[in-house]
Motif scaffolding. Structure first.
Motif, PDB file in Angstrom:
ATOM      1  N   GLY A  92     -52.447  87.662  62.871  1.00  0.00           N
ATOM      2  CA  GLY A  92     -52.452  86.639  61.830  1.00  0.00           C
ATOM      3  C   GLY A  92     -52.673  87.252  60.464  1.00  0.00           C
ATOM      4  N   PRO A  93     -52.585  86.418  59.409  1.00  0.00           N
ATOM      5  CA  PRO A  93     -52.725  86.926  58.039  1.00  0.00           C
ATOM      6  C   PRO A  93     -54.073  87.612  57.774  1.00  0.00           C
ATOM      7  N   THR A  94     -55.164  87.013  58.265  1.00  0.00           N
ATOM      8  CA  THR A  94     -56.489  87.601  58.024  1.00  0.00           C
ATOM      9  C   THR A  94     -56.587  88.980  58.654  1.00  0.00           C
ATOM     10  N   GLN A  95     -56.097  89.076  59.886  1.00  0.00           N
ATOM     11  CA  GLN A  95     -56.153  90.371  60.552  1.00  0.00           C
ATOM     12  C   GLN A  95     -55.206  91.369  59.899  1.00  0.00           C
ATOM     13  N   ALA A  96     -54.089  90.882  59.344  1.00  0.00           N
ATOM     14  CA  ALA A  96     -53.160  91.771  58.648  1.00  0.00           C
ATOM     15  C   ALA A  96     -53.844  92.407  57.434  1.00  0.00           C
ATOM     16  N   ILE A  97     -54.616  91.590  56.693  1.00  0.00           N
ATOM     17  CA  ILE A  97     -55.358  92.117  55.541  1.00  0.00           C
ATOM     18  C   ILE A  97     -56.399  93.124  56.016  1.00  0.00           C
ATOM     19  N   GLU A  98     -57.077  92.779  57.128  1.00  0.00           N
ATOM     20  CA  GLU A  98     -58.089  93.688  57.666  1.00  0.00           C
ATOM     21  C   GLU A  98     -57.475  95.011  58.086  1.00  0.00           C
ATOM     22  N   ARG A  99     -56.334  94.951  58.774  1.00  0.00           N
ATOM     23  CA  ARG A  99     -55.694  96.184  59.242  1.00  0.00           C
ATOM     24  C   ARG A  99     -55.204  97.029  58.065  1.00  0.00           C
ATOM     25  N   LEU A 100     -54.692  96.357  57.036  1.00  0.00           N
ATOM     26  CA  LEU A 100     -54.247  97.084  55.852  1.00  0.00           C
ATOM     27  C   LEU A 100     -55.423  97.773  55.174  1.00  0.00           C
ATOM     28  N   SER A 101     -56.550  97.039  55.062  1.00  0.00           N
ATOM     29  CA  SER A 101     -57.733  97.640  54.429  1.00  0.00           C
ATOM     30  C   SER A 101     -58.237  98.826  55.239  1.00  0.00           C
ATOM     31  N   LEU A 129     -55.900 101.795  54.585  1.00  0.00           N
ATOM     32  CA  LEU A 129     -56.186 102.383  53.274  1.00  0.00           C
ATOM     33  C   LEU A 129     -57.534 103.094  53.276  1.00  0.00           C
ATOM     34  N   LEU A 130     -58.507 102.501  53.966  1.00  0.00           N
ATOM     35  CA  LEU A 130     -59.850 103.078  54.004  1.00  0.00           C
ATOM     36  C   LEU A 130     -59.854 104.421  54.731  1.00  0.00           C
ATOM     37  N   VAL A 131     -59.213 104.471  55.883  1.00  0.00           N
ATOM     38  CA  VAL A 131     -59.190 105.704  56.672  1.00  0.00           C
ATOM     39  C   VAL A 131     -58.397 106.786  55.936  1.00  0.00           C
ATOM     40  N   SER A 132     -57.209 106.429  55.443  1.00  0.00           N
ATOM     41  CA  SER A 132     -56.364 107.432  54.786  1.00  0.00           C
ATOM     42  C   SER A 132     -56.991 107.934  53.492  1.00  0.00           C
ATOM     43  N   SER A 133     -57.575 107.026  52.689  1.00  0.00           N
ATOM     44  CA  SER A 133     -58.162 107.457  51.418  1.00  0.00           C
ATOM     45  C   SER A 133     -59.434 108.280  51.641  1.00  0.00           C
ATOM     46  N   SER A 134     -60.257 107.916  52.633  1.00  0.00           N
ATOM     47  CA  SER A 134     -61.477 108.681  52.891  1.00  0.00           C
ATOM     48  C   SER A 134     -61.147 110.083  53.403  1.00  0.00           C
ATOM     49  N   VAL A 135     -60.173 110.184  54.308  1.00  0.00           N
ATOM     50  CA  VAL A 135     -59.758 111.497  54.808  1.00  0.00           C
ATOM     51  C   VAL A 135     -59.166 112.330  53.668  1.00  0.00           C
ATOM     52  N   PHE A 136     -58.343 111.697  52.827  1.00  0.00           N
ATOM     53  CA  PHE A 136     -57.739 112.408  51.688  1.00  0.00           C
ATOM     54  C   PHE A 136     -58.815 112.902  50.730  1.00  0.00           C
ATOM     55  N   GLN A 137     -59.778 112.039  50.387  1.00  0.00           N
ATOM     56  CA  GLN A 137     -60.821 112.414  49.435  1.00  0.00           C
ATOM     57  C   GLN A 137     -61.671 113.571  49.963  1.00  0.00           C
ATOM     58  N   PHE A 155     -60.078 104.095  47.563  1.00  0.00           N
ATOM     59  CA  PHE A 155     -61.144 104.075  48.567  1.00  0.00           C
ATOM     60  C   PHE A 155     -62.149 102.959  48.284  1.00  0.00           C
ATOM     61  N   VAL A 156     -62.604 102.835  47.048  1.00  0.00           N
ATOM     62  CA  VAL A 156     -63.594 101.804  46.711  1.00  0.00           C
ATOM     63  C   VAL A 156     -63.012 100.408  46.922  1.00  0.00           C
ATOM     64  N   ALA A 157     -61.756 100.207  46.517  1.00  0.00           N
ATOM     65  CA  ALA A 157     -61.120  98.905  46.732  1.00  0.00           C
ATOM     66  C   ALA A 157     -60.985  98.601  48.221  1.00  0.00           C
ATOM     67  N   ALA A 158     -60.592  99.601  49.012  1.00  0.00           N
ATOM     68  CA  ALA A 158     -60.407  99.393  50.458  1.00  0.00           C
ATOM     69  C   ALA A 158     -61.724  99.091  51.149  1.00  0.00           C
ATOM     70  N   ILE A 159     -62.788  99.794  50.767  1.00  0.00           N
ATOM     71  CA  ILE A 159     -64.069  99.568  51.434  1.00  0.00           C
ATOM     72  C   ILE A 159     -64.643  98.211  51.038  1.00  0.00           C
ATOM     73  N   ALA A 160     -64.364  97.754  49.798  1.00  0.00           N
ATOM     74  CA  ALA A 160     -64.812  96.429  49.374  1.00  0.00           C
ATOM     75  C   ALA A 160     -64.125  95.344  50.202  1.00  0.00           C
ATOM     76  N   ILE A 161     -62.814  95.470  50.384  1.00  0.00           N
ATOM     77  CA  ILE A 161     -62.073  94.501  51.204  1.00  0.00           C
ATOM     78  C   ILE A 161     -62.572  94.534  52.643  1.00  0.00           C
ATOM     79  N   HIS A 162     -62.790  95.742  53.155  1.00  0.00           N
ATOM     80  CA  HIS A 162     -63.234  95.907  54.539  1.00  0.00           C
ATOM     81  C   HIS A 162     -64.595  95.242  54.767  1.00  0.00           C
ATOM     82  N   VAL A 163     -65.517  95.443  53.829  1.00  0.00           N
ATOM     83  CA  VAL A 163     -66.855  94.842  53.973  1.00  0.00           C
ATOM     84  C   VAL A 163     -66.774  93.328  53.905  1.00  0.00           C
TER      85      VAL A 163
END
Length: 394
Positions: A115-124, A127-135, A164-172
């Protein structure tokens, strides 16, 4: 829709210690550590004073408007900031790997999105995993002075931090209702799946193992930040063998003996007024001595005794006693390190100087002979070496 074979199949992952409790504790630890890393990273960006000419690798007026004049006291301010940034950043690595291991079944759930909510969660999460590994990966490479990538590290690290900060904010935000529900129903004590294999380590044991890894990385690097005899204990730091590290040598910067020899002159400018000093002229001016640290963005710090002419004295002799800023230019040709701007407060700081000597001896070529800027609490990149010209704004 039938799940594909392999990790998408139920029961593929067999460890019974995976579950909300382990993931939640690791997530809380990571939230605290990454908050420190993110905050000190953005403070480091502000310390670069990107709103002043010559300093902007990432322009502050467009991307980070919340700047202020970086203070010159206490003298170890930037050293403390970068010590936290680099050493806590290393400590994040084992906990991040443990967190990824704890949630890896969720990364292979089928269907991927319900669903849409889970789609946003999966996207976050992506982004969170890829940006944290990259950083973390590029940060470690930068600390080791290894640049296999073909992009500007500072720019990429800065924008990666924003992602990363935007992704972790969405994730939380997305995960907070799940956390509250899990605590209410005590689901946090349950494993993800039943009927699994016997554990070879407890949940607390896994957290302790990750903590031990973080401790090893800390002990193997923090010596370069503290300095002194502990520098040699920094086994993971490329500058551990030197009590007075050099990031760029005179040869690497293209500085030749002809450029710094008898013909050398320091040029001071204020509008159309030009004043020139030989090195002997500078040595004849009132000299100031102070013990000050240089702190580099990679995390190392060195403290030395510097002697030279106060920047405020040079501003006065240039004809700008109340200078609002100065653009310092190096003899070095090209490159992002050839110039740096200093603010009025930094010029006026009591220990800010154009250093001519260190520890009672003339500067060596690699440490900036014939003259270099030293300003308390500033990033090492702004303590310009091989200074050739200073343009004051009256």
């Amino acid at each position: 829709m039938k799940a594909p074979p392999g990790p998408f199949q139920p029961g593929f992952f067999r460890s019974p210690i995976r579950g909300p409790w382990l993931t939640g504790v690791l997530g809380l630890i990571l939230l605290v550590l990454t908050a420190i890393v993110a905050l000190t990273g953005f403070l480091s960006h502000i310390a670069y004073m990107p709103d002043l000419p010559g300093n902007a690798i990432v322009p502050a007026d467009k991307d980070f408007p919340f700047t202020f004049d970086w203070p010159t006291s206490p003298t170890y301010l930037y050293a403390i900031n970068q010590s936290l940034h680099t050493n806590v950043g290393l400590m994040v690595i084992p906990f991040l790997l443990a967190k990824l291991w704890s949630v890896i079944p969720k990364l292979f759930q089928w269907p991927p999105v319900n669903g849409p909510t889970q789609a946003i969660e999966r996207l976050s999460i992506a982004l969170l995993v890829s940006s944290s590994v990259f950083q973390l990966a590029t940060g470690v490479m930068n600390a080791q002075y290894w640049y296999p990538f073909k992009f500007n590290f500072v720019v990429a690290h800065y924008y990666g931090a924003i992602v990363f900060v935007a992704a972790i904010a969405i994730h939380v935000i997305v995960k907070m209702p799940i956390v509250f529900r899990a605590r209410r129903d005590r689901e946090w004590m349950k494993p993800i799946q039943a009927d699994m294999d016997e554990p070879t380590i407890s949940r607390r044991g896994l957290i302790a193992f990750a903590g031990a890894g973080a401790g090893v990385l800390l002990l193997g690097n923090v010596g370069q930040s503290i300095g002194g005899p502990l520098r040699k204990t920094a086994l993971f730091a490329p500058r551990r063998d030197s009590g007075f590290p050099v990031n760029k040598t005179a040869a690497a910067a293209g500085i030749t003996p002809e450029m710094t020899g008898a013909s050398y002159q320091l040029v001071l400018r204020v509008g159309d007024r030009v004043t020139a000093f030989t090195r002997e002229d500078l040595l004849a001016l009132p000299q100031h001595t102070a013990t000050l640290p240089i702190a580099c963005v990679e995390g190392w710090t060195t403290t030395q005794e510097w002697t030279g002419v106060k920047l405020s004295e040079l501003a006065r002799r240039a004809g700008a006693p109340d200078a609002s800023q100065v653009l310092v230019e190096s003899l070095q040709e090209g490159g992002v390190l050839r110039r740096a701007s200093l603010s009025a407060d930094q010029i006026a700081a009591g220990d800010a100087m154009l250093a001519l000597k260190v520890n009672g001896a003339d500067l060596s070529p690699d440490h900036g002979y014939p003259a270099r800027v030293i300003v308390p609490a500033l990033p090492g990149v702004h303590n310009t070496k091989w200074v050739g010209e200073m343009t004051f704004t009256a």
